[in-house]
Design a protein around this motif. Sequence first.
Motif, PDB file in Angstrom:
ATOM      1  N   THR A  80       0.854  -1.186   0.000  1.00 46.81           N
ATOM      2  CA  THR A  80       0.000   0.000   0.000  1.00 46.81           C
ATOM      3  C   THR A  80       0.890   1.236   0.000  1.00 46.81           C
ATOM      4  OG1 THR A  80      -0.159  -0.008   2.408  1.00 46.81           O
ATOM      5  CG2 THR A  80      -1.924  -1.113   1.193  1.00 46.81           C
ATOM      6  N   VAL A  81       0.442   2.227  -0.746  1.00 47.32           N
ATOM      7  CA  VAL A  81       1.106   3.527  -0.800  1.00 47.32           C
ATOM      8  C   VAL A  81       0.003   4.571  -0.728  1.00 47.32           C
ATOM      9  CG1 VAL A  81       2.557   5.074  -2.164  1.00 47.32           C
ATOM     10  CG2 VAL A  81       2.981   2.599  -2.229  1.00 47.32           C
ATOM     11  N   ASP A  82      -0.041   5.308   0.379  1.00 44.99           N
ATOM     12  CA  ASP A  82      -1.105   6.277   0.621  1.00 44.99           C
ATOM     13  C   ASP A  82      -2.457   5.564   0.536  1.00 44.99           C
ATOM     14  OD1 ASP A  82       0.787   8.366   0.951  1.00 44.99           O
ATOM     15  OD2 ASP A  82       0.892   8.613  -1.223  1.00 44.99           O
ATOM     16  N   GLU A  83      -3.338   6.004  -0.314  1.00 46.35           N
ATOM     17  CA  GLU A  83      -4.669   5.397  -0.449  1.00 46.35           C
ATOM     18  C   GLU A  83      -4.717   4.398  -1.597  1.00 46.35           C
ATOM     19  OE1 GLU A  83      -7.343   5.847   1.643  1.00 46.35           O
ATOM     20  OE2 GLU A  83      -5.853   6.884   2.846  1.00 46.35           O
ATOM     21  N   ARG A  84      -3.564   3.864  -1.978  1.00 48.86           N
ATOM     22  CA  ARG A  84      -3.508   2.984  -3.144  1.00 48.86           C
ATOM     23  C   ARG A  84      -2.974   1.605  -2.788  1.00 48.86           C
ATOM     24  NH1 ARG A  84      -1.373   7.788  -6.407  1.00 48.86           N
ATOM     25  NH2 ARG A  84      -3.251   8.423  -7.497  1.00 48.86           N
ATOM     26  N   VAL A  85      -3.448   0.635  -3.535  1.00 45.37           N
ATOM     27  CA  VAL A  85      -2.846  -0.691  -3.549  1.00 45.37           C
ATOM     28  C   VAL A  85      -1.950  -0.707  -4.785  1.00 45.37           C
ATOM     29  CG1 VAL A  85      -3.261  -3.162  -3.818  1.00 45.37           C
ATOM     30  CG2 VAL A  85      -4.806  -1.790  -2.401  1.00 45.37           C
ATOM     31  N   VAL A  86      -0.695  -1.052  -4.596  1.00 45.56           N
ATOM     32  CA  VAL A  86       0.275  -1.077  -5.686  1.00 45.56           C
ATOM     33  C   VAL A  86       0.810  -2.499  -5.795  1.00 45.56           C
ATOM     34  CG1 VAL A  86       2.428  -0.131  -6.578  1.00 45.56           C
ATOM     35  CG2 VAL A  86       0.890   1.325  -5.230  1.00 45.56           C
ATOM     36  N   THR A  87       0.646  -3.087  -6.963  1.00 43.77           N
ATOM     37  CA  THR A  87       1.138  -4.442  -7.202  1.00 43.77           C
ATOM     38  C   THR A  87       2.058  -4.438  -8.407  1.00 43.77           C
ATOM     39  OG1 THR A  87      -0.802  -5.464  -6.216  1.00 43.77           O
ATOM     40  CG2 THR A  87       0.481  -6.832  -7.714  1.00 43.77           C
ATOM     41  N   THR A  88       3.214  -5.039  -8.234  1.00 43.12           N
ATOM     42  CA  THR A  88       4.180  -5.197  -9.317  1.00 43.12           C
ATOM     43  C   THR A  88       4.199  -6.672  -9.709  1.00 43.12           C
ATOM     44  OG1 THR A  88       5.501  -3.391  -8.419  1.00 43.12           O
ATOM     45  CG2 THR A  88       6.576  -4.853 -10.014  1.00 43.12           C
ATOM     46  N   ILE A  89       4.065  -6.917 -10.996  1.00 43.29           N
ATOM     47  CA  ILE A  89       4.071  -8.281 -11.533  1.00 43.29           C
ATOM     48  C   ILE A  89       5.220  -8.377 -12.529  1.00 43.29           C
ATOM     49  CG2 ILE A  89       2.766 -10.041 -12.784  1.00 43.29           C
ATOM     50  CD1 ILE A  89       0.198  -8.428 -12.019  1.00 43.29           C
ATOM     51  N   THR A  90       6.012  -9.425 -12.404  1.00 46.17           N
ATOM     52  CA  THR A  90       7.117  -9.672 -13.321  1.00 46.17           C
ATOM     53  C   THR A  90       6.950 -11.064 -13.918  1.00 46.17           C
ATOM     54  OG1 THR A  90       8.547  -8.335 -11.910  1.00 46.17           O
ATOM     55  CG2 THR A  90       9.631  -9.746 -13.530  1.00 46.17           C
ATOM     56  N   ARG A  91       7.094 -11.169 -15.228  1.00 45.32           N
ATOM     57  CA  ARG A  91       6.989 -12.450 -15.935  1.00 45.32           C
ATOM     58  C   ARG A  91       8.013 -12.496 -17.064  1.00 45.32           C
ATOM     59  NH1 ARG A  91       4.677 -15.419 -12.491  1.00 45.32           N
ATOM     60  NH2 ARG A  91       2.438 -15.511 -12.432  1.00 45.32           N
ATOM     61  N   ASP A  92       8.328 -13.707 -17.501  1.00 41.98           N
ATOM     62  CA  ASP A  92       9.288 -13.892 -18.586  1.00 41.98           C
ATOM     63  C   ASP A  92       8.734 -13.474 -19.943  1.00 41.98           C
ATOM     64  OD1 ASP A  92      11.313 -14.872 -16.953  1.00 41.98           O
ATOM     65  OD2 ASP A  92      10.574 -16.934 -17.116  1.00 41.98           O
ATOM     66  N   SER A  93       7.416 -13.628 -20.124  1.00 37.06           N
ATOM     67  CA  SER A  93       6.832 -13.356 -21.439  1.00 37.06           C
ATOM     68  C   SER A  93       5.688 -12.358 -21.332  1.00 37.06           C
ATOM     69  CB  SER A  93       6.306 -14.653 -22.065  1.00 37.06           C
ATOM     70  OG  SER A  93       5.184 -15.115 -21.344  1.00 37.06           O
ATOM     71  N   LEU A 102       2.592 -12.289 -18.621  1.00 37.63           N
ATOM     72  CA  LEU A 102       2.309 -11.056 -17.887  1.00 37.63           C
ATOM     73  C   LEU A 102       0.853 -10.660 -18.057  1.00 37.63           C
ATOM     74  CD1 LEU A 102       3.487  -8.724 -16.202  1.00 37.63           C
ATOM     75  CD2 LEU A 102       3.980  -7.566 -18.365  1.00 37.63           C
ATOM     76  N   ARG A 103       0.363 -10.756 -19.283  1.00 38.26           N
ATOM     77  CA  ARG A 103      -1.032 -10.402 -19.555  1.00 38.26           C
ATOM     78  C   ARG A 103      -1.989 -11.322 -18.790  1.00 38.26           C
ATOM     79  NH1 ARG A 103      -2.633 -11.571 -25.217  1.00 38.26           N
ATOM     80  NH2 ARG A 103      -3.268 -13.504 -24.281  1.00 38.26           N
TER      81      ARG A 103
END
Length: 79
Positions: A32-45, A49-50
């Motif tokens: 969480t950052v301030d009033e946000r949910v922040v998610t980072t996704i990393t994939r090989d392709s 990722l989609r």
Amino acid sequence: MRRIEIRTTHDDPALVARSIAPDNTPEMETRTVDERVVTTITRDSTGGLRTTADDYVVNLAVADEVAQLSDRQTTPNHE
């Protein structure tokens, strides 16, 4: 490697983040950052990722709806 960061705003971002975190794969980080949910996704392709981002957005929508329903159940009705 492909990477995306998804930022969404919620009434109770901590609750939403806790709700979706168990569904995260090792290639995902939710915070969480301030009033946000922040998610980072990393994939090989790009396709991977989609697919992961699509699944995440569905889980996020459900978690947000449940959080809103939970808030309605615990907030007194003053009508």
